[in-house]
Design an enzyme around this catalytic site. Sequence first.
Site, PDB file in Angstrom:
ATOM      1  CB  CYS A   1      50.317  10.307 -51.045  1.00  0.00           C
ATOM      2  SG  CYS A   1      51.758  10.107 -52.077  1.00  0.00           S
TER       3      CYS A   1
ATOM      4  NE  ARG B   1      55.191  17.161 -23.971  1.00  0.00           N
ATOM      5  CZ  ARG B   1      54.444  16.745 -25.002  1.00  0.00           C
ATOM      6  NH1 ARG B   1      54.770  17.088 -26.227  1.00  0.00           N
ATOM      7  NH2 ARG B   1      53.368  16.007 -24.802  1.00  0.00           N
TER       8      ARG B   1
ATOM      9  N   PRO C   1      58.967  12.009 -15.587  1.00  0.00           N
ATOM     10  CG  PRO C   1      60.883  13.317 -15.222  1.00  0.00           C
ATOM     11  CD  PRO C   1      60.067  12.198 -14.623  1.00  0.00           C
TER      12      PRO C   1
ATOM     13  N   GLY D   1      54.403  14.704 -17.337  1.00  0.00           N
ATOM     14  CA  GLY D   1      53.460  15.632 -17.942  1.00  0.00           C
ATOM     15  C   GLY D   1      53.867  17.078 -18.057  1.00  0.00           C
TER      16      GLY D   1
HETATM   17  N1  LLP Z   1      53.886   8.529 -17.202  1.00  0.00           N
HETATM   18  C1  LLP Z   1      52.861   7.980 -17.870  1.00  0.00           C
HETATM   19  C2  LLP Z   1      52.068   6.929 -17.229  1.00  0.00           C
HETATM   20  C3  LLP Z   1      52.559   8.433 -19.164  1.00  0.00           C
HETATM   21  O1  LLP Z   1      51.529   7.909 -19.823  1.00  0.00           O
HETATM   22  C4  LLP Z   1      53.333   9.449 -19.770  1.00  0.00           C
HETATM   23  C5  LLP Z   1      53.054   9.936 -21.120  1.00  0.00           C
HETATM   24  C6  LLP Z   1      54.419   9.978 -19.028  1.00  0.00           C
HETATM   25  C7  LLP Z   1      54.664   9.502 -17.746  1.00  0.00           C
HETATM   26  C8  LLP Z   1      55.321  11.041 -19.569  1.00  0.00           C
HETATM   27  O2  LLP Z   1      54.622  12.218 -19.850  1.00  0.00           O
HETATM   28  P1  LLP Z   1      55.434  13.515 -20.337  1.00  0.00           P
HETATM   29  O3  LLP Z   1      56.294  13.945 -19.179  1.00  0.00           O
HETATM   30  O4  LLP Z   1      56.251  13.135 -21.511  1.00  0.00           O
HETATM   31  O5  LLP Z   1      54.376  14.479 -20.680  1.00  0.00           O
HETATM   32  N2  LLP Z   1      52.670  11.685 -27.976  1.00  0.00           N
HETATM   33  C9  LLP Z   1      52.138  12.798 -27.220  1.00  0.00           C
HETATM   34  C10 LLP Z   1      52.397  12.651 -25.748  1.00  0.00           C
HETATM   35  C11 LLP Z   1      51.863  11.355 -25.159  1.00  0.00           C
HETATM   36  C12 LLP Z   1      52.163  11.188 -23.692  1.00  0.00           C
HETATM   37  C13 LLP Z   1      51.794   9.830 -23.233  1.00  0.00           C
HETATM   38  N3  LLP Z   1      52.075   9.544 -21.855  1.00  0.00           N
HETATM   39  C14 LLP Z   1      52.720  14.086 -27.783  1.00  0.00           C
HETATM   40  O6  LLP Z   1      53.508  14.025 -28.738  1.00  0.00           O
HETATM   41  O7  LLP Z   1      52.380  15.176 -27.334  1.00  0.00           O
END
Ligand code: LLP
Length: 423
Positions: free
Chosen positions: A351, A285, A283, A245
């Site tokens: 479109c 993103r 992690p 996150g």
């Molecule tokens: N762990 C779980 C259980 C998750 O659901 C997620 C992301 C992560 C880890 C990784 O989270 P990150 O570190 O990437 O924030 N498509 C959206 C983001 C969706 C995230 C879904 N879950 C966007 O483009 O902002």
Amino acid sequence: MTLPGSPHVAYRGSELFVDDCRLSDLAQRFGTPLYVYSRRSMLAALAAYQRALVGRKHLLCYAMKANSNLAVLQTFARAGCGFDIVSGGELERVLATGGDPAKVVFSGVGKTRAEMQRALQAGVRCFNVESETELELLSKIATASQRTARVSLRVNPDVDAGTHPYISTGLKGNKFGIAHDQALAVYRRAARLPGLEVVGIDCHIGSQITDTSPYLDALDRLLDLVEAIEADGIATIHHVDVGGGLGITYTDESPPAADVLVMALLARIDARGHGHREVWFEPGRSLVGTAGVLLSEVLALKHGEQKNFCIVDAAMNDLVRPAMYEAWMGIVPCTLRDEAPRTYDVVGPVCESGDWLGRERALAVREGDRIAVLSAGAYGMVMASNYNTRPRAAEVMVDGDQAWLIREREEVRDLFARERLIE
Ligand code: LLP
């Protein structure tokens, strides 16, 4: 001109580079739309987590949903990273890359029987279970195949991550996880079910989080539960998985650096007397986001009374974040022009009026120029579709002055290869 995001994406003179590769050259060589990633940038992002965890029992699981190209997974696997998966398909990608299933956590709110079976057989490290139903099904499958499934319960800590509602997951109203006030009872049930071994606890409160405090709040809620679980003699909790996150800088956000966040969490864990437990992270993103750009060519400029449009060859099917979350992503020319900028909405050929990549952007561009959408390494290519029968983009990995094509551009005939005409 300094750009938000990765230092590996920068101008040298008037030309935009990723590492030592000029983006205009890559666009020429591989065509557009094109995703380009910097391996060095990804490894630097991983290193920030790793250095804060030195001397700690830990597991870093890259949430591969952010970018699951095999070469990206290979990069992280070689650096010792595990993976957070959410489907059987993602598991197959890990195995195809030569990743270690013993470093895989299986998350996801709706796992199928077949996915559970395959994951058990592959020997994943832990199932992050999100409901009692899933727990019971997993117990049955494990018992039938004479295996033991290691489980953690994903607890919904009811903490506001302060992010976009579509990417906020730790609030009571979300579909994710087991409610905090029910968790103890579900742990009790888990500990009694055959074929299961309770090993940990996990949460994930959302994505693109730019503040440390929601993490600390969620962690406190988890540790409260750990204490209650152990005080009741239900199970021993070996690891605490705080999810993913952590946000990145798209424009002017200033999220904590990964090592700063990790150290703050470790300090809280120690202060509460839980320093002996393993700490896991998922992690996504923050490992790949700023490492990538999406290159696109300017097809046409439309100057109107109310608005100017810069129509490019990348669209919402290539990068859906702006259309889906009204996400702001930086857009810059690959070659700077010494001309006065004009204000454009940067849009694709699809479109739909929602097909935009950026609104009201000052750009000095001409038709045929190339632009780069910045910090497009996460949730870019993985969310691409074939809407409007548009083949998906190619992907290139760069390291220094080397560039590898890591995914070929799709061809139109690929898109209807599985369709059939009828009589
Ligand atoms: N762990 C779980 C259980 C998750 O659901 C997620 C992301 C992560 C880890 C990784 O989270 P990150 O570190 O990437 O924030 N498509 C959206 C983001 C969706 C995230 C879904 N879950 C966007 O483009 O902002």
